[in-house]
Design a protein around this motif. Structure first.
Motif, PDB file in Angstrom:
ATOM      1  N   LEU A   6      -9.497  -1.773   1.799  1.00  0.00           N
ATOM      2  CA  LEU A   6      -8.074  -2.015   1.648  1.00  0.00           C
ATOM      3  C   LEU A   6      -7.315  -1.627   2.916  1.00  0.00           C
ATOM      4  N   THR A   7      -6.415  -2.497   3.362  1.00  0.00           N
ATOM      5  CA  THR A   7      -5.477  -2.181   4.432  1.00  0.00           C
ATOM      6  C   THR A   7      -4.079  -2.130   3.831  1.00  0.00           C
ATOM      7  N   VAL A   8      -3.381  -1.027   4.094  1.00  0.00           N
ATOM      8  CA  VAL A   8      -2.019  -0.826   3.616  1.00  0.00           C
ATOM      9  C   VAL A   8      -1.091  -0.742   4.817  1.00  0.00           C
ATOM     10  N   GLY A   9      -0.028  -1.529   4.800  1.00  0.00           N
ATOM     11  CA  GLY A   9       0.983  -1.451   5.838  1.00  0.00           C
ATOM     12  C   GLY A   9       2.140  -0.576   5.402  1.00  0.00           C
ATOM     13  N   PHE A  10       2.727   0.133   6.362  1.00  0.00           N
ATOM     14  CA  PHE A  10       3.887   0.975   6.112  1.00  0.00           C
ATOM     15  C   PHE A  10       4.992   0.623   7.100  1.00  0.00           C
ATOM     16  N   ASP A  11       6.213   0.576   6.620  1.00  0.00           N
ATOM     17  CA  ASP A  11       7.373   0.543   7.491  1.00  0.00           C
ATOM     18  C   ASP A  11       7.507   1.932   8.124  1.00  0.00           C
ATOM     19  N   THR A 107       6.847  -2.344  11.990  1.00  0.00           N
ATOM     20  CA  THR A 107       8.233  -1.920  12.056  1.00  0.00           C
ATOM     21  C   THR A 107       9.069  -2.827  12.949  1.00  0.00           C
ATOM     22  N   ALA A 108      10.369  -2.826  12.694  1.00  0.00           N
ATOM     23  CA  ALA A 108      11.292  -3.550  13.573  1.00  0.00           C
ATOM     24  C   ALA A 108      11.602  -2.747  14.833  1.00  0.00           C
ATOM     25  N   LYS A 109      11.243  -1.477  14.853  1.00  0.00           N
ATOM     26  CA  LYS A 109      11.542  -0.628  16.004  1.00  0.00           C
ATOM     27  C   LYS A 109      10.752  -1.075  17.228  1.00  0.00           C
ATOM     28  N   TYR A 110      11.352  -0.857  18.399  1.00  0.00           N
ATOM     29  CA  TYR A 110      10.688  -1.078  19.681  1.00  0.00           C
ATOM     30  C   TYR A 110       9.353  -0.337  19.661  1.00  0.00           C
ATOM     31  N   GLU A 111       8.268  -1.067  19.877  1.00  0.00           N
ATOM     32  CA  GLU A 111       6.941  -0.510  19.617  1.00  0.00           C
ATOM     33  C   GLU A 111       6.634   0.776  20.398  1.00  0.00           C
ATOM     34  N   PRO A 112       6.939   0.863  21.697  1.00  0.00           N
ATOM     35  CA  PRO A 112       6.645   2.126  22.394  1.00  0.00           C
ATOM     36  C   PRO A 112       7.354   3.328  21.772  1.00  0.00           C
ATOM     37  N   ASN A 113       8.596   3.150  21.325  1.00  0.00           N
ATOM     38  CA  ASN A 113       9.308   4.264  20.706  1.00  0.00           C
ATOM     39  C   ASN A 113       8.745   4.594  19.322  1.00  0.00           C
ATOM     40  N   ALA A 114       8.304   3.575  18.590  1.00  0.00           N
ATOM     41  CA  ALA A 114       7.654   3.826  17.299  1.00  0.00           C
ATOM     42  C   ALA A 114       6.411   4.688  17.490  1.00  0.00           C
ATOM     43  N   LYS A 115       5.632   4.379  18.509  1.00  0.00           N
ATOM     44  CA  LYS A 115       4.414   5.152  18.773  1.00  0.00           C
ATOM     45  C   LYS A 115       4.746   6.583  19.166  1.00  0.00           C
ATOM     46  N   TYR A 149       2.206  -3.630   1.278  1.00  0.00           N
ATOM     47  CA  TYR A 149       3.154  -3.215   2.304  1.00  0.00           C
ATOM     48  C   TYR A 149       4.197  -2.318   1.664  1.00  0.00           C
ATOM     49  N   VAL A 150       4.401  -1.154   2.278  1.00  0.00           N
ATOM     50  CA  VAL A 150       5.296  -0.135   1.744  1.00  0.00           C
ATOM     51  C   VAL A 150       6.517  -0.028   2.654  1.00  0.00           C
ATOM     52  N   GLY A 151       7.708  -0.207   2.078  1.00  0.00           N
ATOM     53  CA  GLY A 151       8.921  -0.116   2.880  1.00  0.00           C
ATOM     54  C   GLY A 151      10.112   0.272   2.032  1.00  0.00           C
ATOM     55  N   ASP A 152      11.236   0.523   2.700  1.00  0.00           N
ATOM     56  CA  ASP A 152      12.431   1.017   2.022  1.00  0.00           C
ATOM     57  C   ASP A 152      13.562   0.009   1.960  1.00  0.00           C
ATOM     58  N   HIS A 153      13.401  -1.149   2.572  1.00  0.00           N
ATOM     59  CA  HIS A 153      14.508  -2.097   2.734  1.00  0.00           C
ATOM     60  C   HIS A 153      14.164  -3.430   2.074  1.00  0.00           C
ATOM     61  N   VAL A 154      15.178  -4.156   1.660  1.00  0.00           N
ATOM     62  CA  VAL A 154      14.915  -5.488   1.089  1.00  0.00           C
ATOM     63  C   VAL A 154      14.226  -6.395   2.102  1.00  0.00           C
ATOM     64  N   GLY A 155      14.463  -6.149   3.390  1.00  0.00           N
ATOM     65  CA  GLY A 155      13.751  -6.908   4.416  1.00  0.00           C
ATOM     66  C   GLY A 155      12.259  -6.645   4.388  1.00  0.00           C
ATOM     67  N   ASP A 156      11.875  -5.415   4.027  1.00  0.00           N
ATOM     68  CA  ASP A 156      10.455  -5.093   3.889  1.00  0.00           C
ATOM     69  C   ASP A 156       9.848  -5.811   2.688  1.00  0.00           C
TER      70      ASP A 156
END
Length: 215
Positions: A6-11, A107-115, A149-156
């Motif tokens: 199983l692969t689970v995605g997270f926001d 995530t929608a965040k800029y990837e380097p900052n997310a990391k 996929y686990v997220g907090d927003h309707v966009g997720d």
């Protein structure tokens, strides 16, 4: 066809991390640097969509790109250390791993900052994919074969549905339980602290599945 774990995605924002303090501070600094008023208190109540959408509320269209570049430049020094993990974040990632699964962050965040956030907090997903919002999150979820996929927003929720993944929503962000259910969330949890028990109770539904192109 072979089968894979199983692969689970997270926001990220308001799912794994409470980015409000850091983002608030970054908006204040951006306002100071540019001389443009930004209501940081208001901005952090609607996290989720891409940065450019929020900046468009404060800057004319021709200045949004430059403001975004400056924000991303300021972000590591201002926002990362000010941002804590949300309750249950580490345990949720570990719950996926304990069953032999993979945990990815989309995530929608800029990837380097997310990391940078995840490294600072010692949270180590199997992959981090940034700069994707709402339905575009499905690109990464499909590529990595995510079934949840686990997220907090309707966009997720929309991203999960576009990918054909189960949408697990947590009511820790700007969208309440009613909004998340109305958007089509399959499951709504109060926060990630409830995720390990939910996963344990439902793991047999997702334990093995057909191989995806990236799996």
């Amino acid at each position: 066809m072979t089968s894979r774990p199983l692969t689970v995605g997270f926001d990220l924002d308001m799912t794994l991390i409470d980015s409000r303090p850091g983002i608030h501070a970054c908006y204040l600094e951006l306002s100071e640097r540019t001389g443009t008023y930004i209501d940081a208190d208001l901005a952090v109540t609607r996290l989720g969509p891409p940065l450019a959408e929020e900046l468009g509320n404060w800057f004319p269209a021709e200045r949004v790109e430059a403001a975004g570049d400056l924000y991303r430049e300021l972000y590591p020094a201002i926002a990362v250390s000010a941002t804590p993990a949300l309750t249950g974040a580490r345990e949720a990632i570990e719950a996926v791993r304990q069953g032999g699964g993979r945990a990815i962050v989309v995530t929608a965040k800029y990837e380097p900052n997310a990391k940078l956030h995840l490294e600072h907090l010692g949270i180590e997903p199997d992959a981090v994919i940034g700069d994707l919002w709402a339905e575009r999150k499905a690109e990464a979820l499909r590529e990595y074969g995510a079934r949840v996929y686990v997220g907090d927003h309707v966009g997720d929720v929309r991203g999960a549905r576009a990918a054909g993944a189960l949408s697990v929503a947590v009511a820790t962000g700007p969208c309440d339980e009613g909004e998340l259910r109305a958007a089509g969330a399959d499951v709504v949890l109060a926060d990630l602290a409830a995720f390990p028990d939910w996963l344990a109770a439902n793991r047999t539904l997702f334990s093995r599945y057909r191989e995806s192109p990236r799996a």
